[in-house]
Design a protein around this motif. Structure first.
Motif, short mmCIF file in Angstrom:
data_model
loop_
_atom_site.label_atom_id
_atom_site.label_comp_id
_atom_site.label_asym_id
_atom_site.label_seq_id
_atom_site.Cartn_x
_atom_site.Cartn_y
_atom_site.Cartn_z
N GLU A 106 4.76 7.00 -1.68
CA GLU A 106 3.67 6.11 -1.29
C GLU A 106 2.94 6.70 -0.08
O GLU A 106 3.28 7.77 0.41
CB GLU A 106 4.18 4.69 -1.03
N THR A 107 1.94 5.97 0.40
CA THR A 107 1.04 6.59 1.38
C THR A 107 1.70 6.84 2.73
O THR A 107 1.71 7.97 3.23
CB THR A 107 -0.21 5.72 1.56
N ALA A 108 2.27 5.81 3.36
CA ALA A 108 2.88 6.01 4.67
C ALA A 108 4.09 6.92 4.59
O ALA A 108 4.30 7.77 5.47
CB ALA A 108 3.27 4.67 5.29
N ILE A 111 2.76 10.46 4.27
CA ILE A 111 2.21 10.96 5.53
C ILE A 111 3.33 11.31 6.50
O ILE A 111 3.32 12.37 7.13
CB ILE A 111 1.25 9.93 6.15
N THR A 191 -10.36 5.05 2.10
CA THR A 191 -9.23 5.99 2.08
C THR A 191 -9.54 7.28 2.82
O THR A 191 -8.79 8.25 2.70
CB THR A 191 -8.71 6.31 0.66
N LEU A 195 -6.36 9.84 11.84
CA LEU A 195 -5.11 9.20 12.24
C LEU A 195 -4.45 9.96 13.38
O LEU A 195 -4.62 11.17 13.53
CB LEU A 195 -4.13 9.14 11.06
N PHE A 200 2.92 6.65 13.24
CA PHE A 200 4.11 6.77 12.39
C PHE A 200 5.38 6.84 13.22
O PHE A 200 6.37 7.48 12.85
CB PHE A 200 3.95 7.99 11.47
N CYS A 205 5.88 1.97 13.00
CA CYS A 205 6.53 2.51 11.81
C CYS A 205 7.99 2.80 12.13
O CYS A 205 8.29 3.32 13.21
CB CYS A 205 5.81 3.79 11.37
N LEU A 219 0.80 2.31 3.52
CA LEU A 219 0.13 2.49 4.81
C LEU A 219 -0.44 1.19 5.38
O LEU A 219 -0.46 1.00 6.59
CB LEU A 219 -1.00 3.53 4.66
N LEU A 222 1.21 -0.78 8.33
CA LEU A 222 1.13 -0.10 9.63
C LEU A 222 -0.25 -0.31 10.24
O LEU A 222 -0.38 -0.61 11.44
CB LEU A 222 1.39 1.40 9.47
N LEU A 223 -1.29 -0.16 9.41
CA LEU A 223 -2.64 -0.35 9.92
C LEU A 223 -2.85 -1.77 10.41
O LEU A 223 -3.48 -2.00 11.45
CB LEU A 223 -3.66 -0.01 8.82
#
Length: 261
Positions: A106-108, A111, A191, A195, A200, A205, A219, A222-223
């Motif tokens: 997934e996104t987070a 990353i 998207t 950052l 993170f 996070c 993500l 977190l945002l």
């Protein structure tokens, strides 16, 4: 920690290319979505070209589904070889989530996994979005690096397939996490973002540095935490933008004339 390189240098970029592309099947059964052809070139190549044109020297691509196809397509560099008066090639490295964990994170999660390959500030863009006008402007990166925001988002007007949007936008340029039931205007997250690696880490996070355990996480939470603390800025992006999420949207893009320039 702030990005402190000379103002002539762009931060690196992370391109998200790990998704399965379920809604694009059967097109994505044998081709990863970022390699689908859009107006004569692979979708991901539009971002790579824009990054190279903007003077970004390094890009990381995270992969999962058919990730080897992506690394075979782009190898370790992109763009023309350096020549007098020309920019150097864009150097590309990979975070292969499928090889490391057998699945996408997934996104987070993705990353966090790629952070050791990046830096304290970096560009982010999804590999399945078509935004041929986006400039990856060095001045925007420099302004962000000098501030204390954890993220700067580019928002777009809500497309037909996402009418409720994602986030609000204050007059002062803060991204807002709308309260449930709020009637305040919302916009769609493009998207594309700048950052800070600090997003993170605790308290935003709880994934360990480098995500050695392969934790999968989105993500947006977190945002939203950072928005509630006033640590996310945003602006509206008015250029061409398409979330290439269905075969119909891909066909519509390919029925239009290629961008000029």
């Amino acid at each position: 920690m702030h990005y402190s390189a000379a103002m002539h240098t762009q931060p690196p970029a992370l391109l998200l290319a790990a998704g399965r592309g379920e809604r694009m099947r059967p097109l994505t059964d044998h081709t990863p979505k970022p390699l689908l052809q859009v107006q004569g070139r692979p979708l991901l190549e539009w971002h790579l070209q824009a990054l190279a044109d903007a003077g970004v020297a390094r890009a990381v691509i995270n992969t999962a589904w058919l990730g080897e196809r992506i690394s075979q397509q782009f190898s370790s560099h992109f763009g023309p070889k350096g020549a007098p008066g020309k920019r150097e090639q864009l150097s590309i490295s990979y975070s292969h989530e499928d090889q490391d964990f057998g699945r996408a994170l997934e996104t987070a999660g993705g990353i966090a996994r790629a952070l050791p390959l990046l830096g304290p500030v970096f560009w982010l863009a999804a590999g399945d979005v078509f935004a041929p006008d986006f400039p990856f402007d060095a001045a925007a990166a420099q302004r962000f690096a000098r501030g204390d925001a954890l993220a700067h988002l580019w928002l777009v007007e809500n497309p037909a397939h996402h009418p409720l949007g994602d986030f609000g936008l204050s007059e002062g340029g803060l991204a807002l996490n709308p309260a449930p039931g709020s009637s305040a205007p919302r916009y769609t997250y493009s998207t594309i973002a700048l950052l800070r690696a600090g997003l993170f880490a605790a308290p935003w996070c709880d994934i360990p540095a480098g995500n050695p355990g392969g934790v999968a996480a989105p993500l947006a939470p977190l945002l939203r935490r950072a928005m509630d603390a006033g640590r996310v800025t945003a602006e509206l992006y008015r250029g061409r933008w398409t979330d290439v999420g269905t075969p119909e949207r891909l066909a519509a893009l390919n029925a239009t004339a290629p961008p000029q320039g």
